[in-house]
Design an enzyme around this catalytic site. Structure first.
Site, mmCIF file in Angstrom:
data_model
loop_
_atom_site.group_PDB
_atom_site.id
_atom_site.type_symbol
_atom_site.label_atom_id
_atom_site.label_comp_id
_atom_site.label_asym_id
_atom_site.label_seq_id
_atom_site.Cartn_x
_atom_site.Cartn_y
_atom_site.Cartn_z
ATOM 1 N N HIS A 124 0.878 -1.176 0.000
ATOM 2 C CA HIS A 124 0.000 0.000 0.000
ATOM 3 C C HIS A 124 0.919 1.231 0.000
ATOM 4 C CE1 HIS A 124 -2.753 2.983 1.823
ATOM 5 N NE2 HIS A 124 -3.748 2.175 1.492
ATOM 6 N N ASP A 208 3.224 -4.387 8.474
ATOM 7 C CA ASP A 208 1.994 -3.627 8.270
ATOM 8 C C ASP A 208 0.826 -4.599 8.438
ATOM 9 O OD1 ASP A 208 -0.242 -2.395 7.293
ATOM 10 O OD2 ASP A 208 0.647 -1.728 5.405
ATOM 11 N N GLN A 211 -4.428 -4.761 7.196
ATOM 12 C CA GLN A 211 -5.468 -5.669 6.705
ATOM 13 C C GLN A 211 -5.596 -6.900 7.590
ATOM 14 O OE1 GLN A 211 -7.775 -5.186 4.497
ATOM 15 N NE2 GLN A 211 -6.953 -3.198 3.920
ATOM 16 N N LYS A 234 -10.207 -0.192 10.816
ATOM 17 C CA LYS A 234 -10.392 -1.405 10.007
ATOM 18 C C LYS A 234 -10.730 -2.600 10.895
ATOM 19 C CE LYS A 234 -7.098 0.031 6.445
ATOM 20 N NZ LYS A 234 -7.868 0.398 5.277
ATOM 21 N N CYS A 377 -4.782 2.375 -3.738
ATOM 22 C CA CYS A 377 -3.545 2.946 -3.158
ATOM 23 C C CYS A 377 -2.374 1.984 -3.272
ATOM 24 C CB CYS A 377 -3.739 3.347 -1.699
ATOM 25 S SG CYS A 377 -4.991 4.573 -1.463
HETATM 26 N N1 PLP Z 1 -1.590 -0.639 4.730
HETATM 27 C C1 PLP Z 1 -2.538 -1.397 4.188
HETATM 28 C C2 PLP Z 1 -2.222 -2.812 3.796
HETATM 29 C C3 PLP Z 1 -3.830 -0.888 3.995
HETATM 30 O O1 PLP Z 1 -4.777 -1.652 3.447
HETATM 31 C C4 PLP Z 1 -4.091 0.450 4.395
HETATM 32 C C5 PLP Z 1 -5.413 1.039 4.160
HETATM 33 O O2 PLP Z 1 -6.192 0.584 3.355
HETATM 34 C C6 PLP Z 1 -3.069 1.191 4.970
HETATM 35 C C7 PLP Z 1 -1.825 0.621 5.114
HETATM 36 C C8 PLP Z 1 -3.289 2.600 5.427
HETATM 37 O O3 PLP Z 1 -4.204 2.619 6.498
HETATM 38 P P1 PLP Z 1 -4.761 3.994 7.063
HETATM 39 O O4 PLP Z 1 -5.324 4.733 5.888
HETATM 40 O O5 PLP Z 1 -5.804 3.589 8.052
HETATM 41 O O6 PLP Z 1 -3.623 4.723 7.678
#
Ligand code: PLP
Length: 421
Positions: A124, A208, A211, A234, A377
């Protein structure tokens, strides 16, 4: 509609979500973007503002002390949830801030010219852009674990490949546990071998879990990251709150990300300030108090109601059911490892040839079906796959096989509509 796995418990839980009472026909299939919030989470936010609102860590009166206790109890609940120590939990605004925190505070002090940062090709933007900028600014090299396009898993690496890829120049390995586009991208035991190898050369590991956290048990004692990040929104919690786990060994030498407020013991005009111990030294300014309390409620809800093994089976049954039906649509191309998704998936990303995913999503919305379209993204991944955009259906426990049927009916209608027009 065939209810392949009749999961009455999960269906009953849906009654705890006012959003579904207020939007009777809503079919919410965008859980990877954000989950819905159970009533007790919303109530905990209202309760805080109605009964305990005050600032924390600085108010010498009862209201402020209760608020401080509620906030710190939330930290303890989150520590227990991921098997971390209380002081290893730092509240952030979300996954994005957590990664920027590490890239900025740890990265700026530990990455230098000629060093290497290793990520995957599927990250992401939140776990891509901060490392790319750091590498550019420091003259370091951003390296990638490559995706095997034939099976949508990361290329499995022999020990020899790993030794070449992760070496004394590698300073950090920042990896997603679950891709927000492809689902699980890890061949058996590769992640474990990478973490072990990274530590053996003295590199740090950031995971990270944005998800993963709402779908599987996260245990930092088992995964052994140095940093781990996720977002409250999430996992049934409020927006504006996230968690950055920082392994205790790193606390002493880690520079605070932001400065201000009560993260210091003493401030002087003529010499550097003395910071408090972790976690306080990493939380500048007024903390997201209500949001942390709301996140604790979400975790209590999860602990009380969700068994992750059962959840995995249930979400995989929805995923598998959807994949079997999508496979009958000739124009449909699924992105992701089918076997893995059917076994343990909670999302399916696909495209329909010659129809833009935004058009499909807008058409589905007329049927009260919420999906996500675009590049999620993860533009570098889409460039790699030579795919322009895709539609993503992502599940939570409150989704049913009936939701999938209604989604498929509307999708077929959409395909007929766009093929004619
Ligand atoms: N990393 C992953 C794998 C994601 O799916 C997301 C958001 O969809 C993020 C990071 C970023 O999360 P946030 O927008 O809540 O900071």
């Amino acid at each position: 509609m065939k209810n392949l796995i009749n999961n009455n418990n999960f269906e009953k839980l849906k009654q705890n979500f006012l959003i579904f009472k207020n939007n009777k026909n809503l079919i919410y299939l965008d859980n990877a973007a954000t989950s819905q919030k159970p009533d007790i989470v919303i109530k905990s936010l209202v309760d805080f503002y109605e009964k305990h609102n005050s600032n924390i860590h600085r108010s010498i009166y009862d209201l402020g002390e209760v608020a401080t206790d509620l906030y710190e109890n939330a930290r303890q609940a989150i520590a227990n949830f991921i098997n971390a120590k209380y002081e290893e939990i730092v509240f952030t605004s979300g996954t994005t801030e957590g990664i920027n925190f590490v890239a900025d505070s740890w990265g700026k002090e530990n990455i230098f010219s000629g060093d290497q940062i290793l990520i995957t090709q599927v990250e992401h933007h939140a776990n891509f852009l901060p490392w790319q900028r750091l590498a550019q600014e420091k003259g370091a090299e951003l390296k990638f674990l490559n995706l095997d396009k034939s099976n949508f898993l990361l290329k499995n690496l022999s020990q020899e490949d790993l030794d070449k890829l992760i070496n004394s120049k590698t300073k950090i390995v920042a990896l997603t546990l679950d891709s927000n586009v492809l689902g699980n991208i890890w061949p058996d035991d590769l992640l474990e071998r990478i973490i072990e190898k990274a530590h053996s050369v003295g590199a740090k590991v950031l995971l990270d879990a944005a998800q993963a956290v709402a779908h599987k048990k996260i245990d930092v004692e088992i995964l052994k990251p140095d940093f781990l990040v996720f977002s409250g929104h999430k996992m049934f919690g409020p927006t504006g709150i996230g968690v950055l786990y920082i392994k205790k060994d790193l606390h002493k030498n880690l520079r605070p990300y932001q400065l201000g407020g009560s993260m210091v013991y003493s401030v002087f005009c003529d010499k550097p300030a003395i910071y408090r111990d972790a976690p306080n030294k990493f939380e500048a300014g007024t903390q997201p108090i209500a949001q942390a309390i709301g996140l604790k409620s979400a975790i209590d809800f999860t602990n009380q109601n969700i068994n992750f093994d059962e959840l995995k089976k249930y979400e995989a049954s929805l995923t598998s059911y959807l994949i079997d039906k999508l496979n009958l649509i000739p124009e449909c191309q699924i992105l992701g490892n089918i076997d893995m998704l059917k076994k343990e998936g909670h999302l399916v990303t696909f495209y329909i040839k010659n129809i833009h995913a935004h058009d499909l999503s807008a058409f589905l919305s007329k049927n009260n079906i919420a999906t996500r379209s675009g590049n999620h993204c993860a533009q570098p991944l889409f460039e790699l796959l030579s795919v322009e955009s895709s539609l993503r259906v992502s599940f939570s426990f409150y989704n049913t096989h009936e939701d999938v049927d209604l989604f498929l009916d509307a999708l077929k209608e959409a395909i007929i509509f766009f093929e004619k027009n």
